[in-house]
Design a protein around this motif. Structure first.
Motif, PDB file in Angstrom:
ATOM      1  N   SER A  28      -4.644  -1.182  -2.333  1.00  0.00           N
ATOM      2  CA  SER A  28      -5.201  -0.430  -1.173  1.00  0.00           C
ATOM      3  C   SER A  28      -6.405  -0.624  -1.471  1.00  0.00           C
ATOM      4  N   ASP A  29      -7.222  -0.319  -0.454  1.00  0.00           N
ATOM      5  CA  ASP A  29      -8.927  -0.340  -0.551  1.00  0.00           C
ATOM      6  C   ASP A  29      -9.364   1.112  -0.666  1.00  0.00           C
TER       7      ASP A  29
ATOM      8  N   GLY B  92      -1.986 -14.572   7.343  1.00  0.00           N
ATOM      9  CA  GLY B  92      -1.941 -14.362   6.035  1.00  0.00           C
ATOM     10  C   GLY B  92      -2.011 -13.175   5.352  1.00  0.00           C
ATOM     11  N   LEU B  93      -2.415 -12.079   6.369  1.00  0.00           N
ATOM     12  CA  LEU B  93      -2.330 -10.468   5.784  1.00  0.00           C
ATOM     13  C   LEU B  93      -0.951  -9.953   6.130  1.00  0.00           C
ATOM     14  N   GLN B  94      -0.873  -9.379   5.143  1.00  0.00           N
ATOM     15  CA  GLN B  94       0.471  -8.546   5.167  1.00  0.00           C
ATOM     16  C   GLN B  94       0.172  -6.918   4.751  1.00  0.00           C
ATOM     17  N   VAL B  95       1.058  -5.988   5.566  1.00  0.00           N
ATOM     18  CA  VAL B  95       0.944  -4.768   4.918  1.00  0.00           C
ATOM     19  C   VAL B  95       2.232  -4.334   4.517  1.00  0.00           C
ATOM     20  N   LEU B  96       2.245  -3.298   3.598  1.00  0.00           N
ATOM     21  CA  LEU B  96       3.750  -2.693   3.130  1.00  0.00           C
ATOM     22  C   LEU B  96       4.152  -1.593   4.205  1.00  0.00           C
ATOM     23  N   LYS B  97       5.088  -1.754   4.758  1.00  0.00           N
ATOM     24  CA  LYS B  97       5.964  -0.735   5.549  1.00  0.00           C
ATOM     25  C   LYS B  97       6.747  -0.154   5.041  1.00  0.00           C
ATOM     26  N   ASP B  98       6.940   1.232   5.188  1.00  0.00           N
ATOM     27  CA  ASP B  98       7.754   2.231   4.333  1.00  0.00           C
ATOM     28  C   ASP B  98       8.023   1.941   2.823  1.00  0.00           C
ATOM     29  N   ASN B  99       7.099   1.410   2.121  1.00  0.00           N
ATOM     30  CA  ASN B  99       7.059   1.033   0.775  1.00  0.00           C
ATOM     31  C   ASN B  99       8.211   0.161   0.319  1.00  0.00           C
ATOM     32  N   ASP B 100       8.717  -0.750   1.337  1.00  0.00           N
ATOM     33  CA  ASP B 100       9.693  -1.513   0.971  1.00  0.00           C
ATOM     34  C   ASP B 100       9.889  -2.853   1.755  1.00  0.00           C
ATOM     35  N   GLU B 101       8.888  -2.996   2.746  1.00  0.00           N
ATOM     36  CA  GLU B 101       9.201  -4.171   3.576  1.00  0.00           C
ATOM     37  C   GLU B 101       7.570  -4.635   3.891  1.00  0.00           C
TER      38      GLU B 101
ATOM     39  N   ASN C 186      -8.080  -1.171   8.286  1.00  0.00           N
ATOM     40  CA  ASN C 186      -7.271  -0.538   7.334  1.00  0.00           C
ATOM     41  C   ASN C 186      -8.016   0.877   7.022  1.00  0.00           C
ATOM     42  N   VAL C 187      -7.080   1.916   6.631  1.00  0.00           N
ATOM     43  CA  VAL C 187      -7.637   3.085   5.892  1.00  0.00           C
ATOM     44  C   VAL C 187      -7.670   2.986   4.771  1.00  0.00           C
ATOM     45  N   GLY C 188      -8.859   3.455   4.164  1.00  0.00           N
ATOM     46  CA  GLY C 188      -8.935   3.468   2.612  1.00  0.00           C
ATOM     47  C   GLY C 188      -8.570   4.517   1.969  1.00  0.00           C
TER      48      GLY C 188
ATOM     49  N   ILE D  51      -4.142  11.150   7.137  1.00  0.00           N
ATOM     50  CA  ILE D  51      -4.515   9.689   7.582  1.00  0.00           C
ATOM     51  C   ILE D  51      -4.045   8.853   6.143  1.00  0.00           C
ATOM     52  N   LYS D  52      -3.247   8.044   6.519  1.00  0.00           N
ATOM     53  CA  LYS D  52      -2.620   7.145   5.259  1.00  0.00           C
ATOM     54  C   LYS D  52      -3.277   5.991   4.874  1.00  0.00           C
ATOM     55  N   SER D  53      -3.751   5.478   3.881  1.00  0.00           N
ATOM     56  CA  SER D  53      -4.379   4.199   3.244  1.00  0.00           C
ATOM     57  C   SER D  53      -3.102   3.378   3.405  1.00  0.00           C
ATOM     58  N   VAL D  54      -3.437   2.301   3.338  1.00  0.00           N
ATOM     59  CA  VAL D  54      -2.443   1.288   3.733  1.00  0.00           C
ATOM     60  C   VAL D  54      -2.189   0.327   2.307  1.00  0.00           C
ATOM     61  N   MET D  55      -1.194  -0.142   1.857  1.00  0.00           N
ATOM     62  CA  MET D  55      -1.052  -1.263   0.751  1.00  0.00           C
ATOM     63  C   MET D  55      -1.074  -2.527   1.495  1.00  0.00           C
ATOM     64  N   HIS D  56      -1.836  -3.500   1.061  1.00  0.00           N
ATOM     65  CA  HIS D  56      -1.813  -4.883   1.660  1.00  0.00           C
ATOM     66  C   HIS D  56      -2.129  -5.879   0.734  1.00  0.00           C
ATOM     67  N   ARG D  57      -1.796  -7.254   1.145  1.00  0.00           N
ATOM     68  CA  ARG D  57      -2.118  -8.447   0.316  1.00  0.00           C
ATOM     69  C   ARG D  57      -2.450  -9.534   1.203  1.00  0.00           C
ATOM     70  N   ALA D  58      -2.706 -10.465   0.735  1.00  0.00           N
ATOM     71  CA  ALA D  58      -2.908 -11.825   1.611  1.00  0.00           C
ATOM     72  C   ALA D  58      -2.299 -12.949   0.932  1.00  0.00           C
ATOM     73  N   LEU D  59      -1.473 -13.777   1.726  1.00  0.00           N
ATOM     74  CA  LEU D  59      -0.852 -14.946   1.494  1.00  0.00           C
ATOM     75  C   LEU D  59      -1.598 -16.215   1.829  1.00  0.00           C
TER      76      LEU D  59
END
Length: 223
Positions: free
Chosen positions: A97-98, A112-121, A135-137, A148-156
């Motif tokens: 997360s940022d 390439g960008l992916q975000v984590l939804k509900d901590n499992d997808e 993206n919220v930091g 306001i939730k920050s977001v876990m993300h990654r790049a493939l």
């Protein structure tokens, strides 16, 4: 992944970085002007977004943005992800997360960008040439008491196509103290995060980088 990182505020360092890599000024002037114009507009957008978030939470529009009247801390980064023959064995950027307020992302046409939804997808963010990704930091997450939730993300990466993105990171001045907002604390939503100074929060995160397992920086702020 290759990255070109340029500080925008409190003072633009775009030209200094170009000079350091040895490109003559006449060749990079147009590039620098384009980067600075983009960063200037992205900064205005970030401030407007903060005010809209405040209004959405039932607060005065300037609840967050007034802390940025004097100065902010922001950077522009250009990321290049070359094709990879074995994409399943590597990541362009590992899950994280940022730590700032907002990250504003301009993508090309390659996903390439992916975000984590509900901590499992993991969900792929489909590129849209007429849209920006915001993206919220973690700082805004804590400042809003988790409203306001920050977001876990990654790049493939992929096997055939390179990917290019332009990222604008927007945060407060390093000395800004992030205090809980009383109006966002209630019996239904008790206080979750302690006060902190932004630069100390960032320093702690940088010290912990490189660990094999990512741990949310927000854990260090929990009461």
């Amino acid at each position: 992944m290759e990255a070109f990182h340029m500080e925008w505020t409190p003072a633009s360092q775009v030209r200094r970085h170009m000079e350091r890599i040895g490109i003559p000024q006449p060749q990079f002037e147009g590039f620098c002007e384009a980067v600075e114009q983009y960063a200037s507009q992205a900064e205005k957008l970030a401030v407007q977004l903060m005010e809209l978030v405040a209004l959405g939470l039932g607060l005065d529009a300037t609840t967050f943005s007034r802390h940025f009247a004097g100065s902010s801390t922001s950077t522009v980064r250009m990321n290049y992800y070359p094709p990879c023959p074995q994409p399943s064995r590597t990541l362009g950027i590992s899950p994280h997360s940022d730590f700032n307020i907002f990250t504003i992302l301009l993508q090309d046409t390659v996903a390439g960008l992916q975000v984590l939804k509900d901590n499992d997808e993991w969900v792929t963010v489909k590129p849209n040439p007429n849209a920006l990704v915001v993206n919220v930091g973690d700082t805004l997450h804590a400042w809003s008491n988790g409203r306001i939730k920050s977001v876990m993300h990654r790049a493939l990466v992929n096997t055939t196509e390179p990917r290019l993105s332009v990222v604008y990171f927007f945060g407060p001045h390093p000395d800004t103290k992030i205090d809980p907002i009383p109006a966002l604390v209630s019996s239904d939503c008790p206080l979750r995060y302690r006060s902190f100074v932004y630069k100390q929060f960032v320093e702690q995160i940088l010290q912990n980088r490189g660990k094999k397992v990512f741990e949310s920086p927000l854990n260090s702020l929990l009461l």
